[in-house]
Structures are given as structure tokens and as C-alpha cells.
Design a protein around this motif. Structure first.
Motif, PDB file in Angstrom:
ATOM      1  N   GLU A 245       0.818  -1.221   0.000  1.00 19.35           N
ATOM      2  CA  GLU A 245       0.000   0.000   0.000  1.00 19.35           C
ATOM      3  C   GLU A 245       0.848   1.265   0.000  1.00 19.35           C
ATOM      4  OE1 GLU A 245      -3.742  -0.380   2.537  1.00 19.35           O
ATOM      5  OE2 GLU A 245      -2.714  -2.296   2.917  1.00 19.35           O
ATOM      6  N   GLY A 246       2.041   1.195   0.556  1.00 21.53           N
ATOM      7  CA  GLY A 246       2.918   2.362   0.503  1.00 21.53           C
ATOM      8  C   GLY A 246       3.310   2.720  -0.912  1.00 21.53           C
ATOM      9  N   ARG A 247       3.371   1.722  -1.788  1.00 18.43           N
ATOM     10  CA  ARG A 247       3.689   1.958  -3.205  1.00 18.43           C
ATOM     11  C   ARG A 247       2.432   2.261  -4.008  1.00 18.43           C
ATOM     12  NH1 ARG A 247       7.325  -2.246  -6.639  1.00 18.43           N
ATOM     13  NH2 ARG A 247       8.889  -1.280  -5.279  1.00 18.43           N
ATOM     14  N   ARG A 248       1.346   1.555  -3.722  1.00 18.82           N
ATOM     15  CA  ARG A 248       0.121   1.696  -4.518  1.00 18.82           C
ATOM     16  C   ARG A 248      -0.565   3.041  -4.316  1.00 18.82           C
ATOM     17  NH1 ARG A 248      -3.778  -3.137  -3.241  1.00 18.82           N
ATOM     18  NH2 ARG A 248      -5.069  -2.049  -4.767  1.00 18.82           N
ATOM     19  N   TYR A 249      -0.386   3.644  -3.142  1.00 17.45           N
ATOM     20  CA  TYR A 249      -1.129   4.864  -2.820  1.00 17.45           C
ATOM     21  C   TYR A 249      -0.177   6.015  -2.511  1.00 17.45           C
ATOM     22  CZ  TYR A 249      -4.858   1.436  -2.401  1.00 17.45           C
ATOM     23  OH  TYR A 249      -5.756   0.430  -2.649  1.00 17.45           O
ATOM     24  N   PRO A 250       0.453   6.592  -3.535  1.00 21.06           N
ATOM     25  CA  PRO A 250       1.389   7.701  -3.311  1.00 21.06           C
ATOM     26  C   PRO A 250       0.711   8.949  -2.749  1.00 21.06           C
ATOM     27  CG  PRO A 250       0.947   7.418  -5.658  1.00 21.06           C
ATOM     28  CD  PRO A 250       0.357   6.227  -4.969  1.00 21.06           C
ATOM     29  N   LEU A 251      -0.630   9.018  -2.840  1.00 26.90           N
ATOM     30  CA  LEU A 251      -1.330  10.168  -2.256  1.00 26.90           C
ATOM     31  C   LEU A 251      -1.108  10.253  -0.752  1.00 26.90           C
ATOM     32  CD1 LEU A 251      -3.318  12.526  -2.710  1.00 26.90           C
ATOM     33  CD2 LEU A 251      -5.189  10.895  -2.338  1.00 26.90           C
ATOM     34  N   CYS A 252      -0.793   9.137  -0.119  1.00 26.46           N
ATOM     35  CA  CYS A 252      -0.645   9.090   1.343  1.00 26.46           C
ATOM     36  C   CYS A 252       0.718   9.599   1.793  1.00 26.46           C
ATOM     37  CB  CYS A 252      -0.884   7.672   1.839  1.00 26.46           C
ATOM     38  SG  CYS A 252      -2.534   7.034   1.470  1.00 26.46           S
ATOM     39  N   ARG A 253       1.167  10.657   1.190  1.00 29.22           N
ATOM     40  CA  ARG A 253       2.411  11.336   1.539  1.00 29.22           C
ATOM     41  C   ARG A 253       2.132  12.837   1.596  1.00 29.22           C
ATOM     42  NH1 ARG A 253       6.990   7.862   0.141  1.00 29.22           N
ATOM     43  NH2 ARG A 253       6.202   5.950  -0.842  1.00 29.22           N
ATOM     44  N   PRO A 254       2.866  13.582   2.400  1.00 29.36           N
ATOM     45  CA  PRO A 254       2.525  15.000   2.605  1.00 29.36           C
ATOM     46  C   PRO A 254       2.460  15.829   1.323  1.00 29.36           C
ATOM     47  CG  PRO A 254       4.112  14.276   4.256  1.00 29.36           C
ATOM     48  CD  PRO A 254       3.989  13.146   3.256  1.00 29.36           C
ATOM     49  N   GLU A 255       3.448  15.713   0.433  1.00 35.80           N
ATOM     50  CA  GLU A 255       3.497  16.599  -0.728  1.00 35.80           C
ATOM     51  C   GLU A 255       2.329  16.387  -1.690  1.00 35.80           C
ATOM     52  OE1 GLU A 255       5.945  14.742   0.394  1.00 35.80           O
ATOM     53  OE2 GLU A 255       7.388  16.198   1.187  1.00 35.80           O
ATOM     54  N   PRO A 256       2.081  15.167  -2.164  1.00 33.16           N
ATOM     55  CA  PRO A 256       0.941  14.998  -3.071  1.00 33.16           C
ATOM     56  C   PRO A 256      -0.404  15.256  -2.402  1.00 33.16           C
ATOM     57  CG  PRO A 256       1.978  12.886  -2.577  1.00 33.16           C
ATOM     58  CD  PRO A 256       2.884  13.930  -2.053  1.00 33.16           C
ATOM     59  N   PHE A 257      -0.498  14.964  -1.105  1.00 35.33           N
ATOM     60  CA  PHE A 257      -1.745  15.231  -0.387  1.00 35.33           C
ATOM     61  C   PHE A 257      -2.015  16.741  -0.343  1.00 35.33           C
ATOM     62  CE2 PHE A 257      -4.140  13.866   3.748  1.00 35.33           C
ATOM     63  CZ  PHE A 257      -5.344  13.975   3.071  1.00 35.33           C
ATOM     64  N   GLY A 258      -0.998  17.503  -0.041  1.00 39.51           N
ATOM     65  CA  GLY A 258      -1.165  18.960  -0.030  1.00 39.51           C
ATOM     66  C   GLY A 258      -1.508  19.510  -1.402  1.00 39.51           C
ATOM     67  N   ARG A 259      -0.874  18.971  -2.449  1.00 38.90           N
ATOM     68  CA  ARG A 259      -1.167  19.423  -3.813  1.00 38.90           C
ATOM     69  C   ARG A 259      -2.611  19.131  -4.192  1.00 38.90           C
ATOM     70  NH1 ARG A 259       3.928  17.279  -5.057  1.00 38.90           N
ATOM     71  NH2 ARG A 259       2.960  15.402  -5.949  1.00 38.90           N
ATOM     72  N   LEU A 260      -3.128  18.008  -3.732  1.00 34.19           N
ATOM     73  CA  LEU A 260      -4.522  17.667  -4.024  1.00 34.19           C
ATOM     74  C   LEU A 260      -5.459  18.759  -3.540  1.00 34.19           C
ATOM     75  CD1 LEU A 260      -6.490  15.360  -5.005  1.00 34.19           C
ATOM     76  CD2 LEU A 260      -6.650  14.718  -2.590  1.00 34.19           C
ATOM     77  N   TRP A 261      -5.218  19.258  -2.342  1.00 34.48           N
ATOM     78  CA  TRP A 261      -6.063  20.302  -1.759  1.00 34.48           C
ATOM     79  C   TRP A 261      -5.846  21.643  -2.486  1.00 34.48           C
ATOM     80  CZ3 TRP A 261      -8.952  16.986  -0.213  1.00 34.48           C
ATOM     81  CH2 TRP A 261      -9.759  17.033   0.915  1.00 34.48           C
ATOM     82  N   THR A 262      -4.609  21.977  -2.752  1.00 35.92           N
ATOM     83  CA  THR A 262      -4.310  23.241  -3.433  1.00 35.92           C
ATOM     84  C   THR A 262      -4.894  23.253  -4.844  1.00 35.92           C
ATOM     85  OG1 THR A 262      -2.273  23.502  -2.166  1.00 35.92           O
ATOM     86  CG2 THR A 262      -2.462  24.765  -4.210  1.00 35.92           C
TER      87      THR A 262
ATOM     88  N   GLY B   5      -8.483  24.144  -5.383  1.00 40.96           N
ATOM     89  CA  GLY B   5      -8.889  25.529  -5.199  1.00 40.96           C
ATOM     90  C   GLY B   5      -9.047  25.950  -3.757  1.00 40.96           C
ATOM     91  N   LEU B   6      -8.642  25.088  -2.837  1.00 37.67           N
ATOM     92  CA  LEU B   6      -8.689  25.458  -1.421  1.00 37.67           C
ATOM     93  C   LEU B   6      -7.492  26.347  -1.086  1.00 37.67           C
ATOM     94  CD1 LEU B   6      -9.688  21.927  -0.183  1.00 37.67           C
ATOM     95  CD2 LEU B   6     -11.125  23.966   0.030  1.00 37.67           C
ATOM     96  N   THR B   7      -7.650  27.210  -0.106  1.00 38.01           N
ATOM     97  CA  THR B   7      -6.585  28.138   0.283  1.00 38.01           C
ATOM     98  C   THR B   7      -6.128  27.834   1.703  1.00 38.01           C
ATOM     99  OG1 THR B   7      -8.161  29.787   1.122  1.00 38.01           O
ATOM    100  CG2 THR B   7      -7.555  29.918  -1.215  1.00 38.01           C
ATOM    101  N   GLU B   8      -5.030  28.467   2.110  1.00 43.42           N
ATOM    102  CA  GLU B   8      -4.465  28.300   3.447  1.00 43.42           C
ATOM    103  C   GLU B   8      -4.259  26.815   3.765  1.00 43.42           C
ATOM    104  OE1 GLU B   8      -7.485  30.292   5.719  1.00 43.42           O
ATOM    105  OE2 GLU B   8      -6.521  32.245   5.490  1.00 43.42           O
ATOM    106  N   VAL B   9      -3.754  26.085   2.782  1.00 45.05           N
ATOM    107  CA  VAL B   9      -3.594  24.634   2.929  1.00 45.05           C
ATOM    108  C   VAL B   9      -2.411  24.323   3.846  1.00 45.05           C
ATOM    109  CG1 VAL B   9      -3.059  22.489   1.705  1.00 45.05           C
ATOM    110  CG2 VAL B   9      -4.640  24.170   0.702  1.00 45.05           C
ATOM    111  N   THR B  10      -2.644  23.451   4.800  1.00 46.97           N
ATOM    112  CA  THR B  10      -1.597  22.991   5.711  1.00 46.97           C
ATOM    113  C   THR B  10      -1.618  21.469   5.790  1.00 46.97           C
ATOM    114  OG1 THR B  10      -3.042  23.125   7.660  1.00 46.97           O
ATOM    115  CG2 THR B  10      -1.730  25.079   7.118  1.00 46.97           C
ATOM    116  N   ILE B  11      -0.455  20.898   6.101  1.00 50.38           N
ATOM    117  CA  ILE B  11      -0.349  19.456   6.328  1.00 50.38           C
ATOM    118  C   ILE B  11       0.176  19.241   7.747  1.00 50.38           C
ATOM    119  CG2 ILE B  11       0.791  17.312   5.667  1.00 50.38           C
ATOM    120  CD1 ILE B  11      -1.164  18.156   3.601  1.00 50.38           C
ATOM    121  N   ASP B  12      -0.522  18.407   8.485  1.00 46.64           N
ATOM    122  CA  ASP B  12      -0.127  18.086   9.860  1.00 46.64           C
ATOM    123  C   ASP B  12      -0.097  16.565   9.993  1.00 46.64           C
ATOM    124  OD1 ASP B  12       0.586  18.388  12.476  1.00 46.64           O
ATOM    125  OD2 ASP B  12      -1.290  19.328  13.126  1.00 46.64           O
ATOM    126  N   GLU B  13       0.274  16.080  11.146  1.00 53.34           N
ATOM    127  CA  GLU B  13       0.283  14.642  11.379  1.00 53.34           C
ATOM    128  C   GLU B  13      -0.302  14.311  12.739  1.00 53.34           C
ATOM    129  OE1 GLU B  13       4.289  12.906  12.817  1.00 53.34           O
ATOM    130  OE2 GLU B  13       4.834  14.480  11.388  1.00 53.34           O
TER     131      GLU B  13
END
Length: 258
Positions: free
Chosen positions: A162-179, A182-190
Motif C-alpha cells: 500500500e505504501g507503493r500503490r497509494y502515493p497520495l498518502c504522503r505530505p506533498e501529493p496530499f497537499g497538492r490535491l487540496w491546493t 482551489g482550497l486556500t491556506e492549505v496545511t499538512i499536519d500529522e
């Protein structure tokens, strides 16, 4: 794969509930807001919202009628409604909700950008859109350790990790998805939670329930390979003197404003 609410609860629901409780407390949304839970599953996040956020309304949507049947049993509250729906086509008008949340589901949606766009569409101006996903590459130990062992026994399983199959589960691509939605003030936390198993059977038996990629894969194997994976895990999992298995699970949280 996503039909048995009881099997999912034994496998992942007990941990997703704990994660949802921490998530809602940290979100600290004002009371009397309208909430939408996208991919609500068996209702873990919906229940956490009711317990900690004092909402005026919570709508939950999920494509699995089996999961929704479990959610209706577990969350019997007049403020809550559950509807069969796809995250890519939410059955609500624009700007409908003050807070839209999604827990542990967007990586399984065939078109995450379409789901993110829908989440943004139904979030009221100034409202919050917040989602979280397990860190499947590293920090979600109970799954990572399973796939590492499976790949050693069956090299073909490496492609299913699953770590390979789902690259969305990483901070950078997850943040890009939100940005990109069209969402603003996007932050990534854990958020990291303990996942302590009472013994090895408590860890292993839920993998036999066919709910989720790991259990679904395990069900395809001949008994001999399943046994080899089981024994390899038994030999490698950290174990306390009392037999408990202390693991942790990390999730990434993406938050944005509509």
C-alpha cells in the motif's frame, strides 16, 4: 472488499475511531455547524464529530451499503443522516456545509482530484475542508509490517504494498490535491496514535476478514503461503513480556479553506 462492517471494525475500525477522536479534538471547530463526512464507512468519524464538536447536523456518505448499515446501528442520532453516494458526485448543492471532512478514504477513490473538487464545491465560503490518510509508506506500522513480510514470502506482493500503490498518502501529493482543488491556506499536519495488540492473534486474526487490501490479498493465497507470512510476522513483531505488541500508526492531515 468494503462490505462487512463487523470485519472492518475488528481490522481497522478500532484504530480509525481512536484517530477520529484525536482529529476532531484538534480541529476545534465551533459548535452548531453543518458537517459532511465523505466516505463515512462504519461511522467512526461521524461519531467523533457528534461527541466532540456539538454539530447541528452531520451528513455521512459512502458507496458501501454494508458499511452504512453498520454506521446506522452505531450512530443512532437524529442530527445524522447516512446516504449511499460516491465521493466524486456528492448529492448536495454548492456551499452546503460549514465543515467537510474525510477520513482514510481518498486514496481508495479512483479519481481523487474529482473527489477533492466535489469537497471544495459543497464547502461554504470560509468553511473548512479537512481530510486525513494513513502514512502507508512508513508510519502505519501494522500495515507496513504486514506488506514487508508478504513481499518476502511472495515477491509479487511488493507491487501490492500500500505504501507503493497509494502515493497520495504522503505530505506533498496530499497537499497538492487540496491546493489544486482551489482550497486556500492549505496545511499538512500529522497525528500518531498507539495501536497496541493484546497478543499475536489479536494482530493476525483481523487479516483473515477480507476487509481492506491486505486481507483481500491474503485471501487469494494458498494456505502454505499464508502460514509462512503469519510465522514471519510472529517472529518479527515487537512483543512485550506480557505478550502485547506495541505498534504506532501515523496519519497525514490536509486542511484548507473554501
Amino acid at each position: 472488499m468494503w462490505q462487512s462492517g463487523d470485519a472492518y471494525e475488528a481490522f481497522m475500525g478500532r484504530w480509525s475511531r481512536r484517530l477520529a477522536e484525536t482529529f476532531v479534538r484538534r480541529l476545534d471547530a465551533p459548535p452548531s455547524r453543518r458537517w459532511l463526512d465523505v466516505g463515512c464507512g462504519t461511522g467512526a468519524l461521524t461519531a467523533a464529530v457528534l461527541a466532540a464538536a456539538d454539530p447541528v447536523e452531520v451528513a455521512g456518505v459512502d458507496p458501501s451499503e454494508g458499511f452504512l448499515a453498520s454506521a446506522r446501528e452505531r450512530v443512532p442520532d437524529p442530527r445524522v443522516s447516512f446516504t449511499v453516494a460516491d465521493a466524486r458526485e456528492l448529492p448536495f448543492p454548492d456551499d452546503r456545509f460549514d465543515v467537510v471532512v474525510s477520513g482514510l478514504v481518498l486514496n481508495f477513490v479512483p479519481d481523487p482530484p474529482a473527489a477533492a473538487a466535489e469537497i471544495k464545491r459543497v464547502t461554504a465560503p470560509g468553511g473548512q475542508a479537512v481530510a486525513y490518510l494513513w502514512d502507508l509508506a512508513q508510519g502505519m506500522e501494522l500495515l507496513r509490517r504486514f506488506w514487508d513480510a508478504a513481499a518476502e514470502v511472495d515477491p509479487a506482493a511488493a507491487e501490492l504494498h500500500e505504501g507503493r500503490r497509494y502515493p497520495l498518502c504522503r505530505p506533498e501529493p496530499f497537499g497538492r490535491l487540496w491546493t489544486n482543488a482551489g482550497l486556500t491556506e492549505v496545511t499538512i499536519d500529522e497525528i500518531t496514535i498507539p495501536t497496541v495488540f493484546t497478543n499475536f492473534d489479536d494482530y493476525w486474526q483481523p487479516f483473515l476478514g477480507r476487509q481492506g487490501p491486505g486481507p483481500a490479498y491474503l485471501a487469494t493465497l494458498p494456505e502454505g503461503q499464508r502460514d509462512r507470512i503469519r510465522e514471519l510476522l510472529r517472529s518479527r513483531l515487537p512483543t512485550n513480556p506480557d505478550g502485547t505488541i506495541p505498534l504506532t500508526a501515523r496519519a497525514w492531515v490536509a486542511r484548507g479553506t473554501a
